[in-house]
Write an enzyme that holds these catalytic residues in place. Sequence first.
Site, PDB file in Angstrom:
ATOM      1  N   TYR A   1      26.495   9.375  14.187  1.00  0.00           N
ATOM      2  CA  TYR A   1      25.308  10.142  13.807  1.00  0.00           C
ATOM      3  C   TYR A   1      24.937   9.852  12.360  1.00  0.00           C
ATOM      4  CZ  TYR A   1      22.348  14.050  12.446  1.00  0.00           C
ATOM      5  OH  TYR A   1      21.322  14.813  11.932  1.00  0.00           O
TER       6      TYR A   1
ATOM      7  N   LYS B   1      21.666   7.550  11.166  1.00  0.00           N
ATOM      8  CA  LYS B   1      20.603   8.160  10.348  1.00  0.00           C
ATOM      9  C   LYS B   1      20.425   7.368   9.043  1.00  0.00           C
ATOM     10  CE  LYS B   1      18.707  11.823  11.120  1.00  0.00           C
ATOM     11  NZ  LYS B   1      17.403  12.127  11.764  1.00  0.00           N
TER      12      LYS B   1
ATOM     13  N   GLY C   1      32.525  40.388  19.058  1.00  0.00           N
ATOM     14  CA  GLY C   1      33.881  40.806  18.735  1.00  0.00           C
ATOM     15  C   GLY C   1      34.924  39.752  19.050  1.00  0.00           C
TER      16      GLY C   1
ATOM     17  N   TYR D   1      18.335  26.915   5.041  1.00  0.00           N
ATOM     18  CA  TYR D   1      17.523  27.845   5.814  1.00  0.00           C
ATOM     19  C   TYR D   1      16.195  27.190   6.167  1.00  0.00           C
ATOM     20  CZ  TYR D   1      15.001  32.010   7.244  1.00  0.00           C
ATOM     21  OH  TYR D   1      14.257  32.922   7.960  1.00  0.00           O
TER      22      TYR D   1
END
Length: 304
Positions: A92, A96, A147, A163
């Site tokens: 990968y 790239k 949990g 983000y």
Amino acid sequence: KGDIRDPAAVRAAITHFGDPVDHVVHLAAAHHDFGIDHDTYYDVNENGAKVITEAMDEAGTAEITFYSTVAIYGHAPEPVTEDSPKDFFNPYGGSKWAGEQVFMAWTDKGVNDAGKQRRCLTIRPTVTFGPNNFANMYSLIRQIHSGRYAQFGKATNIKSLSYVENIVDATLYLWEYEGRANYDPYNWIDKPDLTSAQIALTIMESLGKNGKPLTFPLWLGLLAGIPFDIVIKLTGKNLPISTARIKKLFTAQTKYEADKVLATGYTPKVPLKEGIDRMVKWYLEQGKDEQAVWHIPPAKVAGA
């Protein structure tokens, strides 16, 4: 819809609205850890880049934004900047980087037949997260919410994050940045960095969970992962637990720098912890009831 290795599909996309587009945004990639062989990575990520540049030249389009990855740096020593060695360790990252080299060579050709300078803005994000993303952060949120999450070891390793809203906003800012070179790569990382333990605690706070996660010695987690390793080796299945995944989450440090983009004057709009909180809220309101749809590229283009 189409395959970036298919010249006809790419040409059709560039002229979909009649006149050729002014700017191509290239996000298509072979990316997943399982189910893609070595040659397919390079066929999609490198050869696909060649197909795109050829179609752009035919149409007279001279601007592209390419989303690459920090995986091209691999084991490069810290601090990892845009100029760090490209020491990738998987197909990968290697493919790239090969794709980036295609765009470098393309911009080096200068002005196209339409009289426009070829330009490529390359964004190298790290682990990307946000609403409607079902990758690593989604899995971690789901584990903590259900949990079923446990921490192994101190988890003081840094995990740089990106983000999605900030990636888009930074991209739009750089489009207008006058100091940008014809081929210009930028790391994108939201700062300040958090450790694996801090990421988990931030998610717990957003979920309204008090306290700290259940914590066990690292050696116990690695021991528990061995049976899963055996099943993975025998069946080739992508299981959620393995010794490699435990090491990746709780010991492997993936820390990168974004000084170059910040030096342009850009300031991210969404603080990192707020970004995590926004994704958790999306998860609670909608994401927990949705199923991811993964698109694995075929080894060959359909009809080829």
